[in-house]
Design an enzyme around this catalytic site. Structure first.
Site, mmCIF file in Angstrom:
data_model
loop_
_atom_site.group_PDB
_atom_site.id
_atom_site.type_symbol
_atom_site.label_atom_id
_atom_site.label_comp_id
_atom_site.label_asym_id
_atom_site.label_seq_id
_atom_site.Cartn_x
_atom_site.Cartn_y
_atom_site.Cartn_z
ATOM 1 N N ARG A 1 0.837 -1.213 0.000
ATOM 2 C CA ARG A 1 0.000 0.000 0.000
ATOM 3 C C ARG A 1 0.869 1.260 0.000
ATOM 4 O O ARG A 1 0.565 2.251 0.673
ATOM 5 C CB ARG A 1 -0.923 0.040 1.228
ATOM 6 C CG ARG A 1 -1.987 -1.033 1.276
ATOM 7 C CD ARG A 1 -3.023 -0.821 0.186
ATOM 8 N NE ARG A 1 -4.188 -1.675 0.341
ATOM 9 C CZ ARG A 1 -4.272 -2.921 -0.099
ATOM 10 N NH1 ARG A 1 -3.235 -3.472 -0.726
ATOM 11 N NH2 ARG A 1 -5.377 -3.618 0.044
ATOM 12 N N SER B 1 -10.794 -0.586 2.663
ATOM 13 C CA SER B 1 -10.060 -0.682 3.935
ATOM 14 C C SER B 1 -9.702 0.723 4.415
ATOM 15 O O SER B 1 -9.066 1.478 3.683
ATOM 16 C CB SER B 1 -8.759 -1.453 3.743
ATOM 17 O OG SER B 1 -9.012 -2.714 3.193
ATOM 18 N N GLU C 1 -5.162 4.003 5.832
ATOM 19 C CA GLU C 1 -4.751 3.805 4.450
ATOM 20 C C GLU C 1 -5.378 4.916 3.605
ATOM 21 O O GLU C 1 -4.812 5.374 2.617
ATOM 22 C CB GLU C 1 -5.272 2.438 4.007
ATOM 23 C CG GLU C 1 -4.832 2.025 2.649
ATOM 24 C CD GLU C 1 -5.844 1.145 1.982
ATOM 25 O OE1 GLU C 1 -6.764 1.684 1.347
ATOM 26 O OE2 GLU C 1 -5.701 -0.081 2.077
HETATM 27 N N1 EPU Z 1 -10.840 -10.365 10.042
HETATM 28 C C1 EPU Z 1 -11.601 -10.393 11.191
HETATM 29 N N2 EPU Z 1 -12.671 -9.543 11.274
HETATM 30 C C2 EPU Z 1 -13.012 -8.707 10.296
HETATM 31 C C3 EPU Z 1 -12.234 -8.682 9.130
HETATM 32 C C4 EPU Z 1 -11.141 -9.501 9.011
HETATM 33 O O1 EPU Z 1 -11.340 -11.137 12.107
HETATM 34 O O2 EPU Z 1 -14.001 -7.994 10.461
HETATM 35 C C5 EPU Z 1 -9.695 -11.287 9.908
HETATM 36 C C6 EPU Z 1 -10.090 -12.662 9.408
HETATM 37 O O3 EPU Z 1 -9.464 -13.588 10.241
HETATM 38 C C7 EPU Z 1 -9.475 -12.782 8.058
HETATM 39 C C8 EPU Z 1 -8.357 -11.763 8.090
HETATM 40 O O4 EPU Z 1 -8.776 -10.759 9.010
HETATM 41 O O5 EPU Z 1 -8.929 -14.040 7.859
HETATM 42 C C9 EPU Z 1 -8.093 -11.149 6.736
HETATM 43 O O6 EPU Z 1 -9.313 -10.587 6.239
HETATM 44 P P1 EPU Z 1 -9.565 -10.357 4.681
HETATM 45 O O7 EPU Z 1 -9.225 -11.563 3.942
HETATM 46 O O8 EPU Z 1 -10.907 -9.772 4.521
HETATM 47 O O9 EPU Z 1 -8.444 -9.311 4.276
HETATM 48 P P2 EPU Z 1 -7.945 -8.000 4.982
HETATM 49 O O10 EPU Z 1 -6.566 -8.233 5.475
HETATM 50 O O11 EPU Z 1 -8.950 -7.527 5.967
HETATM 51 C C10 EPU Z 1 -6.806 -7.035 2.822
HETATM 52 C C11 EPU Z 1 -6.822 -5.756 2.027
HETATM 53 C C12 EPU Z 1 -8.086 -5.680 1.170
HETATM 54 C C13 EPU Z 1 -8.071 -6.862 0.223
HETATM 55 C C14 EPU Z 1 -8.028 -8.171 1.047
HETATM 56 C C15 EPU Z 1 -7.868 -9.400 0.198
HETATM 57 C C16 EPU Z 1 -5.553 -4.174 3.339
HETATM 58 C C17 EPU Z 1 -5.580 -2.962 4.194
HETATM 59 N N3 EPU Z 1 -6.731 -4.615 2.915
HETATM 60 O O12 EPU Z 1 -7.905 -6.990 3.731
HETATM 61 O O13 EPU Z 1 -8.031 -4.487 0.405
HETATM 62 O O14 EPU Z 1 -9.215 -6.873 -0.606
HETATM 63 O O15 EPU Z 1 -6.877 -8.143 1.946
HETATM 64 O O16 EPU Z 1 -6.570 -9.470 -0.304
HETATM 65 O O17 EPU Z 1 -4.484 -4.697 3.057
HETATM 66 C C18 EPU Z 1 -8.704 -2.199 0.258
HETATM 67 O O18 EPU Z 1 -7.517 -1.912 0.273
HETATM 68 O O19 EPU Z 1 -9.605 -1.318 0.221
HETATM 69 C C19 EPU Z 1 -9.100 -3.618 0.380
HETATM 70 C C20 EPU Z 1 -10.366 -3.972 0.463
#
Ligand code: EPU
Length: 338
Positions: free
Chosen positions: A162, A237, A333
């Site tokens: 990012r 995010s 972000e």
């Molecule tokens: N999780 C929770 N609670 C929540 C959300 C997430 O416990 O409410 C935990 C879950 O255990 C899950 C883990 O967080 O396994 C990861 O969640 P998710 O796969 O939804 O991914 P993220 O890390 O929350 C990142 C990016 C997203 C991208 C996804 C998929 C960042 C800041 N965000 O989210 O990007 O779509 O991975 O690769 O790195 C964006 O930048 O706007 C965005 C949506």
């Protein structure tokens, strides 16, 4: 080129925040961009494109440039690859859909990311194991002070998680006018390593996915978890996932062995901010019209009439509480515009 005055920016930012631009110009060509940067007797500029990664906290006493330069063309192609030059104002998801229709592979995992192509390199958009840096050839950017058009290759962009040169040393100095990507025409290299993609493909009984099927899986996953900004204002995010040094992570995981995490190549560890926020009790919370999405705690939402300041206040209290509970600092972000 028409300079408008006192224009509402509500429909120009995906959070749907209703603030005004003192002056506003829609830019549809590189020449117009140059001319508008040469205008005298106007306040400093502010560039808005897809408006999908910003929180506007008040009226802008500035000259707002709405970057809406369209167009894309093939620069060269060989048997297996194609170099595609895309102008900054092209909608990112429409581009992904067009590429899939041409059987150009490489950005299918980046389906349904809001925003325009010109801003994609700034924060090195990424999802489901792929980042724009993986297919990036170069971009052209206008230096604001000289109005010169410069070319940056991948190395020059200094991409990180990012992050890029345009968020660091280059911040506020350039406006990206086009992006060139190198995509594959055959022998597609698919990235289906992400658990949710695997599960989605399995559910559809797909064993040898095409780029279209990977894209469809990503779209289905995103639609389950992420709110559509056309229905519920948001900027994806709101925070970055914090990256902890090994020592800090060890301490954290001793206290919270149940926390999910991803080890990075350099020995640091990424912890999902969504998990931290959920653990502090914010998931689904609503204060006035500002809230935390019920299905993904990393996404702050505007239920209708929230001001940018109200969303910022909610973000700040999340940061405070996560810090109090876990000793971890969450960094936005989204660009917070004062
Ligand atoms: N999780 C929770 N609670 C929540 C959300 C997430 O416990 O409410 C935990 C879950 O255990 C899950 C883990 O967080 O396994 C990861 O969640 P998710 O796969 O939804 O991914 P993220 O890390 O929350 C990142 C990016 C997203 C991208 C996804 C998929 C960042 C800041 N965000 O989210 O990007 O779509 O991975 O690769 O790195 C964006 O930048 O706007 C965005 C949506």
């Amino acid at each position: 080129m028409i300079v408008k005055e006192n224009i509402s920016l509500k429909s120009y930012n995906t959070f749907g925040i209703d603030v005004k631009a003192r002056y506003f110009i829609e830019i549809t060509s590189v020449d117009q961009l140059r001319q508008s940067l040469q205008l005298k007797d106007y306040p400093p500029i502010f560039v808005i494109s897809g408006g999908s990664n910003m929180l506007l906290t008040g009226d802008l006493e500035r000259l707002v440039l709405f970057l809406n330069i369209k167009g894309k063309r093939i620069l060269w192609e060989d048997d297996s690859r194609v170099a595609l030059k895309i102008m900054a104002g092209e909608n990112w998801h429409d581009l992904v859909m067009w590429c899939i229709a041409q059987n150009f592979g490489g950005i299918e995992n980046l389906s349904l990311i809001p925003g325009n192509t010109g801003t994609a390199p700034i924060q090195n958009i990424g999802a489901y194991g792929v980042e724009i840096k993986d297919v990036f050839e170069s971009c052209e950017a206008m230096e604001i002070k000289s109005q010169r058009l410069l070319r940056f290759n991948g190395q020059g962009c200094r991409f990180g998680y990012r992050d890029s040169y345009f968020k660091k040393e280059g911040k506020g100095q350039f406006i990206i006018t086009s992006v060139t990507l190198i995509l594959r025409k055959k022998d597609h290299v698919l990235n289906t390593s992400y658990g949710a993609i695997k599960a989605q493909l399995k559910q559809k009984s797909v064993t040898k996915p095409t780029i279209k099927q990977v894209s469809e899986a990503v779209i289905a996953i995103r639609q389950q978890k992420l709110p559509d900004p056309n229905i519920l204002g948001n900027s994806g995010s709101f925070f970055k996932n914090p990256v902890l040094k090994q020592q800090q992570f060890n301490k954290f995981s001793t206290n919270h062995p149940e926390a999910p995490f991803y080890k990075l190549e350099d020995g640091t560890v990424k912890v999902p901010a969504g998990w931290l926020i959920e653990q502090t009790g914010y998931k689904g919370k609503r204060i006035g019209d500002a809230g935390v999405h019920k299905d993904q705690a990393l996404v702050l939402v505007n239920f209708g009439k929230a001001s940018g300041a109200e969303i910022q206040q909610l973000a700040q209290s999340i940061q405070n509480d996560v810090h109090l509970k876990f000793g971890i600092e969450l960094i936005p972000e989204v660009n917070i515009i004062k």
